[in-house]
Design a protein around this motif. Structure first.
Motif, short mmCIF file in Angstrom:
data_model
loop_
_atom_site.label_atom_id
_atom_site.label_comp_id
_atom_site.label_asym_id
_atom_site.label_seq_id
_atom_site.Cartn_x
_atom_site.Cartn_y
_atom_site.Cartn_z
N GLY A 92 63.24 19.82 32.15
CA GLY A 92 61.89 19.98 31.61
C GLY A 92 60.83 19.21 32.34
O GLY A 92 59.76 18.92 31.77
N LYS A 93 61.07 18.86 33.61
CA LYS A 93 60.05 18.16 34.39
C LYS A 93 60.28 18.40 35.88
O LYS A 93 61.41 18.67 36.31
N VAL A 94 59.21 18.32 36.64
CA VAL A 94 59.27 18.52 38.09
C VAL A 94 60.16 17.46 38.73
O VAL A 94 60.12 16.28 38.34
N VAL A 95 60.98 17.89 39.69
CA VAL A 95 61.81 16.97 40.47
C VAL A 95 61.12 16.76 41.82
O VAL A 95 61.04 17.69 42.62
N GLU A 96 60.61 15.56 42.04
CA GLU A 96 59.79 15.31 43.24
C GLU A 96 60.61 15.35 44.52
O GLU A 96 60.13 15.80 45.56
N GLN A 97 61.85 14.87 44.47
CA GLN A 97 62.71 14.85 45.66
C GLN A 97 64.04 15.56 45.34
O GLN A 97 65.06 14.92 45.15
N PRO A 98 64.02 16.88 45.27
CA PRO A 98 65.25 17.60 44.93
C PRO A 98 66.30 17.45 46.02
O PRO A 98 65.98 17.47 47.21
N GLU A 99 67.55 17.29 45.61
CA GLU A 99 68.64 17.14 46.56
C GLU A 99 69.85 17.95 46.10
O GLU A 99 70.28 17.84 44.95
N THR A 100 70.38 18.75 46.99
CA THR A 100 71.61 19.50 46.74
C THR A 100 72.10 20.10 48.04
O THR A 100 71.30 20.40 48.94
N VAL A 101 73.40 20.28 48.14
CA VAL A 101 73.98 20.94 49.31
C VAL A 101 73.58 22.41 49.34
O VAL A 101 73.60 23.04 50.41
N ALA A 102 73.21 22.95 48.19
CA ALA A 102 72.81 24.36 48.08
C ALA A 102 71.34 24.49 48.45
O ALA A 102 70.46 24.53 47.58
N THR A 103 71.05 24.55 49.75
CA THR A 103 69.67 24.47 50.23
C THR A 103 68.77 25.57 49.67
O THR A 103 67.57 25.35 49.50
N ALA A 104 69.31 26.73 49.38
CA ALA A 104 68.49 27.85 48.92
C ALA A 104 67.89 27.59 47.54
O ALA A 104 66.91 28.22 47.16
N ILE A 105 68.49 26.66 46.76
CA ILE A 105 67.94 26.34 45.44
C ILE A 105 67.50 24.88 45.36
O ILE A 105 67.40 24.32 44.28
N ARG A 106 67.21 24.28 46.49
CA ARG A 106 66.72 22.90 46.53
C ARG A 106 65.20 22.92 46.31
O ARG A 106 64.40 22.68 47.23
#
Length: 350
Positions: free
Chosen positions: A227-241
């Protein structure tokens, strides 16, 4: 059968007499019934919608062909997008097909090599920003507002319209809508588009029911879940980062109207699902795609689903989009001499 989604589904799309019916033969992707995985998980009616079979290897081609056709109809000479990879590949390909210039803005160092290669070989001008996808999208919006260039991200409503065609295909193949559709969620345009497509077919009496929409974000990039913006998204799944999805509101609407869920899965679950899908079913999808399968596993474990439903997992892109991740998370190549003894020893046959 008519070639391409614009010609095949023109009665369900915003197409006028002036819209060019361009195509790279996108759509008509396989709906693969699970065999071994279905038995292992006790899910007898499980299917995979393999969007990696589209011309540039992802579902983005469906929306892009509609967006580029609309851009051409309105006299555009160039298109622009921000991208984590798949959108840039599709935009560059359809621009090349139609003689338009393409400009793509990507987060520097955070795009899978296979996708970057596509954008470059199709002739796009690629800009890598020092920042996230959300930074890239803000820049693209500013360029679109000040210069004569068509914006073809999923904030363009024609993108969402084109992506509805996957829902039509599922109904056309199954004879009705499934009970549940599991999708990865990044910028959230796809869950929005599928829900709109199923509703439209239902209203046209091509489907007797509507599915529950189950969307899955990566745990390190799960703004809708938290329920809030993620300023520094991180995941191995780059297409949904993506930390601030453009279709956030409509994705929540799709979840709520359908009685579905939007949840998070970890990178470990995503990579395990990618390996399992390849090893059990012979289907190689990119990590983001595997979020739908990891999410289904979570849904079964948590009791959100019984497993007796007719379920479609959407696999949004081909595994060759991100070969480095696949290699890093698979078995190693075994070097041997070209002798029978070495081969037998490496295979553990003695």
């Amino acid at each position: 059968m008519k070639s391409g989604v614009l010609a095949r589904y023109r009665d369900f799309l915003p197409i006028t007499e002036r819209t060019p019916l361009i195509t790279l033969n996108e759509g008509d992707t396989p709906l693969i019934r699970a065999e071994r995985l279905s038995e292992a998980w006790g899910v007898p009616h499980l299917y995979f919608k393999f969007e990696g079979a589209n011309p540039t290897g992802s579902f983005k081609d469906r929306g892009m062909v509609m967006a580029v056709a609309n851009a051409l109809e309105n006299g555009a000479r160039a298109v622009i997008c921000a991208s984590t990879g798949n959108t840039s590949a599709a935009a560059a390909a359809y621009a090349a097909r139609t003689g338009l210039d393409a400009i793509v803005v990507v987060p520097g160092g955070k795009i899978a090599l296979g996708k970057l290669a596509q954008a470059l070989i199709y002739g796009a001008k690629v800009l890598a920003v020092n920042g996230s996808f959300d930074d890239a999208l803000r820049l693209v919006r500013a360029l679109h507002e000040q210069y004569d260039v068509a914006l073809v991200n999923s904030i363009n409503p024609y993108r969402i319209e084109g992506q509805t065609t996957a829902a039509y295909e599922i109904v056309d193949v199954l004879g009705d809508a499934p009970d549940v559709v599991c999708l990865p969620v990044g910028n959230a345009g796809n869950i929005t588009a599928y829900w709109e497509g199923f509703k439209r077919y239902h209203e046209a009496q091509r489907a007797t029911q509507l599915p529950r929409m189950f969307g899955f974000q990566a745990a390190g990039a799960a703004p809708i879940v938290h329920g809030k913006v993620v300023e520094q998204p991180e995941t191995v799944a780059t297409a949904i980062r993506i930390g601030n999805p453009a279709s956030w509101r409509r994705a929540v609407q799709a979840r709520d109207e359908s009685g579905g869920r939007i949840e998070a899965v970890t990178d470990e679950e995503i990579l395990a699902a990618q390996r399992l899908l390849a090893a059990y079913e012979g289907i190689f999808c990119e990590p983001a795609s595997a979020a739908s399968v990891a999410g289904l596993r979570r849904a079964l474990d948590e009791g959100w689903l019984t497993g007796q439903e007719r379920i479609v997992c959407v696999l949004t892109g081909h595994g060759l989009k991100d070969p480095d991740t696949a290699i890093a998370n698979s078995g190693a190549v075994i070097p041997i001499e070209a002798t029978l003894d070495d081969a037998v020893r490496a295979l553990g046959w003695q």
